[in-house]
Design a protein around this motif. Structure first.
Motif, PDB file in Angstrom:
ATOM      1  N   LYS A 183      30.260 -35.563 -38.271  1.00 54.43           N
ATOM      2  CA  LYS A 183      29.861 -36.914 -37.895  1.00 54.43           C
ATOM      3  C   LYS A 183      29.292 -36.959 -36.484  1.00 54.43           C
ATOM      4  N   ASN A 184      29.896 -36.180 -35.580  1.00 60.15           N
ATOM      5  CA  ASN A 184      29.465 -36.192 -34.181  1.00 60.15           C
ATOM      6  C   ASN A 184      28.504 -35.049 -33.842  1.00 60.15           C
ATOM      7  N   LYS A 185      28.121 -34.283 -34.881  1.00 55.05           N
ATOM      8  CA  LYS A 185      27.133 -33.214 -34.750  1.00 55.05           C
ATOM      9  C   LYS A 185      27.470 -32.259 -33.608  1.00 55.05           C
ATOM     10  N   THR A 186      28.731 -31.849 -33.581  1.00 58.12           N
ATOM     11  CA  THR A 186      29.178 -30.943 -32.529  1.00 58.12           C
ATOM     12  C   THR A 186      29.486 -29.559 -33.083  1.00 58.12           C
ATOM     13  N   LEU A 187      29.302 -28.554 -32.260  1.00 56.67           N
ATOM     14  CA  LEU A 187      29.578 -27.176 -32.641  1.00 56.67           C
ATOM     15  C   LEU A 187      31.086 -26.919 -32.595  1.00 56.67           C
ATOM     16  N   LEU A 188      31.610 -26.356 -33.672  1.00 56.92           N
ATOM     17  CA  LEU A 188      33.015 -25.972 -33.741  1.00 56.92           C
ATOM     18  C   LEU A 188      33.094 -24.497 -34.112  1.00 56.92           C
ATOM     19  N   ALA A 189      33.672 -23.703 -33.208  1.00 54.59           N
ATOM     20  CA  ALA A 189      33.878 -22.272 -33.445  1.00 54.59           C
ATOM     21  C   ALA A 189      35.373 -22.003 -33.541  1.00 54.59           C
ATOM     22  N   VAL A 190      35.762 -21.218 -34.541  1.00 51.19           N
ATOM     23  CA  VAL A 190      37.176 -20.895 -34.744  1.00 51.19           C
ATOM     24  C   VAL A 190      37.386 -19.411 -34.452  1.00 51.19           C
ATOM     25  N   GLY A 191      38.341 -19.125 -33.588  1.00 52.95           N
ATOM     26  CA  GLY A 191      38.567 -17.765 -33.107  1.00 52.95           C
ATOM     27  C   GLY A 191      39.354 -16.874 -34.048  1.00 52.95           C
ATOM     28  N   HIS A 192      38.669 -16.311 -35.034  1.00 58.13           N
ATOM     29  CA  HIS A 192      39.263 -15.270 -35.874  1.00 58.13           C
ATOM     30  C   HIS A 192      38.760 -13.932 -35.341  1.00 58.13           C
ATOM     31  N   ASN A 193      39.423 -13.427 -34.310  1.00 55.61           N
ATOM     32  CA  ASN A 193      38.894 -12.276 -33.580  1.00 55.61           C
ATOM     33  C   ASN A 193      38.948 -10.957 -34.347  1.00 55.61           C
ATOM     34  N   VAL A 194      39.920 -10.808 -35.268  1.00 53.41           N
ATOM     35  CA  VAL A 194      40.116  -9.503 -35.921  1.00 53.41           C
ATOM     36  C   VAL A 194      38.893  -9.083 -36.733  1.00 53.41           C
ATOM     37  N   ARG A 195      38.190 -10.017 -37.327  1.00 56.87           N
ATOM     38  CA  ARG A 195      36.985  -9.664 -38.093  1.00 56.87           C
ATOM     39  C   ARG A 195      35.915  -9.039 -37.194  1.00 56.87           C
ATOM     40  N   ARG A 196      36.049  -9.188 -35.870  1.00 58.62           N
ATOM     41  CA  ARG A 196      35.090  -8.582 -34.953  1.00 58.62           C
ATOM     42  C   ARG A 196      35.553  -7.222 -34.427  1.00 58.62           C
ATOM     43  N   TYR A 197      36.742  -6.784 -34.797  1.00 56.27           N
ATOM     44  CA  TYR A 197      37.159  -5.432 -34.435  1.00 56.27           C
ATOM     45  C   TYR A 197      36.155  -4.455 -35.028  1.00 56.27           C
ATOM     46  N   SER A 198      35.694  -3.516 -34.217  1.00 52.49           N
ATOM     47  CA  SER A 198      34.686  -2.578 -34.704  1.00 52.49           C
ATOM     48  C   SER A 198      35.203  -1.716 -35.852  1.00 52.49           C
ATOM     49  N   ILE A 199      36.512  -1.488 -35.908  1.00 53.24           N
ATOM     50  CA  ILE A 199      37.079  -0.689 -37.006  1.00 53.24           C
ATOM     51  C   ILE A 199      36.916  -1.412 -38.348  1.00 53.24           C
ATOM     52  N   PHE A 200      37.022  -2.755 -38.326  1.00 54.63           N
ATOM     53  CA  PHE A 200      36.841  -3.511 -39.565  1.00 54.63           C
ATOM     54  C   PHE A 200      35.360  -3.720 -39.883  1.00 54.63           C
ATOM     55  N   ARG A 201      34.513  -3.752 -38.859  1.00 55.60           N
ATOM     56  CA  ARG A 201      33.066  -3.797 -39.108  1.00 55.60           C
ATOM     57  C   ARG A 201      32.631  -2.495 -39.795  1.00 55.60           C
ATOM     58  N   LYS A 202      33.181  -1.386 -39.317  1.00 55.42           N
ATOM     59  CA  LYS A 202      32.883  -0.092 -39.943  1.00 55.42           C
ATOM     60  C   LYS A 202      33.407  -0.069 -41.373  1.00 55.42           C
ATOM     61  N   ALA A 203      34.619  -0.607 -41.574  1.00 53.13           N
ATOM     62  CA  ALA A 203      35.204  -0.643 -42.916  1.00 53.13           C
ATOM     63  C   ALA A 203      34.344  -1.464 -43.866  1.00 53.13           C
ATOM     64  N   LYS A 204      33.821  -2.579 -43.394  1.00 53.29           N
ATOM     65  CA  LYS A 204      32.975  -3.432 -44.227  1.00 53.29           C
ATOM     66  C   LYS A 204      31.737  -2.659 -44.695  1.00 53.29           C
ATOM     67  N   LYS A 205      31.113  -1.929 -43.777  1.00 52.27           N
ATOM     68  CA  LYS A 205      29.932  -1.150 -44.143  1.00 52.27           C
ATOM     69  C   LYS A 205      30.275  -0.096 -45.190  1.00 52.27           C
ATOM     70  N   MET A 206      31.417   0.550 -45.022  1.00 54.21           N
ATOM     71  CA  MET A 206      31.800   1.602 -45.956  1.00 54.21           C
ATOM     72  C   MET A 206      32.138   1.038 -47.336  1.00 54.21           C
ATOM     73  N   VAL A 207      32.881  -0.067 -47.360  1.00 54.93           N
ATOM     74  CA  VAL A 207      33.220  -0.708 -48.632  1.00 54.93           C
ATOM     75  C   VAL A 207      31.958  -1.151 -49.354  1.00 54.93           C
ATOM     76  N   ASN A 208      31.043  -1.778 -48.612  1.00 51.88           N
ATOM     77  CA  ASN A 208      29.816  -2.297 -49.222  1.00 51.88           C
ATOM     78  C   ASN A 208      28.837  -1.191 -49.614  1.00 51.88           C
ATOM     79  N   SER A 209      28.997   0.003 -49.032  1.00 59.15           N
ATOM     80  CA  SER A 209      28.117   1.127 -49.385  1.00 59.15           C
ATOM     81  C   SER A 209      28.433   1.697 -50.762  1.00 59.15           C
ATOM     82  N   GLY A 210      29.617   1.367 -51.293  1.00 55.68           N
ATOM     83  CA  GLY A 210      30.018   1.869 -52.594  1.00 55.68           C
ATOM     84  C   GLY A 210      30.772   3.179 -52.545  1.00 55.68           C
ATOM     85  N   VAL A 211      31.071   3.689 -51.343  1.00 50.85           N
ATOM     86  CA  VAL A 211      31.734   4.986 -51.219  1.00 50.85           C
ATOM     87  C   VAL A 211      33.130   4.972 -51.850  1.00 50.85           C
TER      88      VAL A 211
END
Length: 324
Positions: free
Chosen positions: A116-144
């Motif tokens: 309604k007020n057209k404001t930006l809302l960011a929610v801090g889910h920091n763990v998804r930005r851990y590089s170890i989980f970013r690497k895991a996402k790439k590996m899972v999505n690669s089909g390995v």
């Protein structure tokens, strides 16, 4: 960046995590902390003195300050809805630490106010930005790993013994789900980030044996992703410090542990091979993403709707507990 070019901000909630994030905010060199507030006046005063900024005894004073463009909220869960809705109405950009709110109904009210007020809302889910989980996402999505069959995750810390009736984490009304909404939600969000699927068909066991808190101290839940993969989630306030998400597929398994490393095991083998990755500061990445969402309109992840879905999964897990 020169002080005049930094974005003026306020920090609300000056507990342990709020203090950690203040240092992270300063480190970005993109925000200027003008004001701090906490319901504990001693914390407000000491933090303001340390930062050489203004400490206020009323949250409303932040809302009427036109120099403050951004509000960072690290307050206890039960205050999130009130503070976010008020900040949205005041036209502030908002960053709030997970969970978005204590319940999905509160989350819905928050999203409605921000739209309604057209404001930006960011929610801090920091763990998804851990590089170890970013690497895991790439590996899972690669089909390995082949097709995923089972995901096993555990986020636990033995901090429950310090939670007494003076602590907001003691009560269901202020911390709905105890360790589940504080720590287990990290596993929920990260699994959804890696796999991109929703949860269904929940079954839950819990234990309330060692602590006096209103919430159960240990949760063990099994549910199904809508691609058929099973998930086992554990979160506890009495177990030793534990943090992992393991992915088991038809071709192999991936063991992801921020404390101990990233390993892959072939389906036909007995040995695990360590996978290299470059560790990065997840909170710094998160705050920089928030800055560019403000300045350039770049998409911030997760979207607020996704953060609400995480809370809904917590609720679905809790609903399986008789007489909760």
């Amino acid at each position: 960046m020169k002080e005049k070019n930094k974005i003026g901000c306020a920090v609300i909630g000056l507990g342990w995590w709020g203090q950690q994030m203040i240092q992270k905010i300063k480190k970005t060199n993109k925000f200027n902390i003008l004001t701090v507030f906490d319901s504990d006046k001693n914390k407000t005063h000491s933090t303001a003195m340390k930062l050489n900024c203004l400490g206020v005894d009323d949250f409303q004073k932040i809302l009427v300050n036109s120099q403050i463009k951004v509000v960072f909220i690290f307050s206890p869960n039960q205050y999130h809805k009130e503070q976010i809705v008020a900040a949205a109405k005041a036209g502030k950009k908002i960053f709030v630490e997970k969970p978005l709110a204590n319940t999905s109904s509160e989350c819905a009210e928050i999203l409605k106010a921000c739209r309604k007020n057209k404001t930006l809302l960011a929610v801090g889910h920091n763990v998804r930005r851990y590089s170890i989980f970013r690497k895991a996402k790439k590996m899972v999505n690669s089909g390995v790993l082949g097709d995923l069959i089972l995901i096993d995750g555990n986020r636990s810390r033995p901090i429950g013994y310090r939670i007494d009736k003076n602590n907001w984490r003691y009560y269901r009304t202020s911390c709905n789900g105890g360790p589940l909404i504080q720590m287990g939600i990290h596993i929920i969000d990260t699994i959804r980030f890696v796999c991109g699927f929703e949860g269904k068909s929940f079954m839950t066991l819990c234990q309330k044996k060692f602590l006096t808190t209103e919430n159960p101290e240990t949760f063990s839940s099994i549910f199904e992703l809508d691609n058929g993969c099973l998930v086992h989630l554990v979160s506890s306030y009495v177990l030793q410090e534990t943090f992992y998400i393991n992915f088991f597929g038809t071709k192999g398994s991936l063991f992801v542990d921020p404390f101990n490393g990233l390993f892959i095991q072939k389906h036909s083998g007995l040995n695990r091979k360590e996978i290299d990755y470059v560790a990065e500061d997840a909170e710094n990445k998160e705050l920089n993403d928030f800055y560019w969402a403000i300045m350039k309109g770049k998409k911030f992840e997760p979207e607020a709707y996704e953060a609400m879905q995480n809370v809904k999964i917590v609720e679905n897990i809790i609903k399986q507990i008789k007489d909760y």
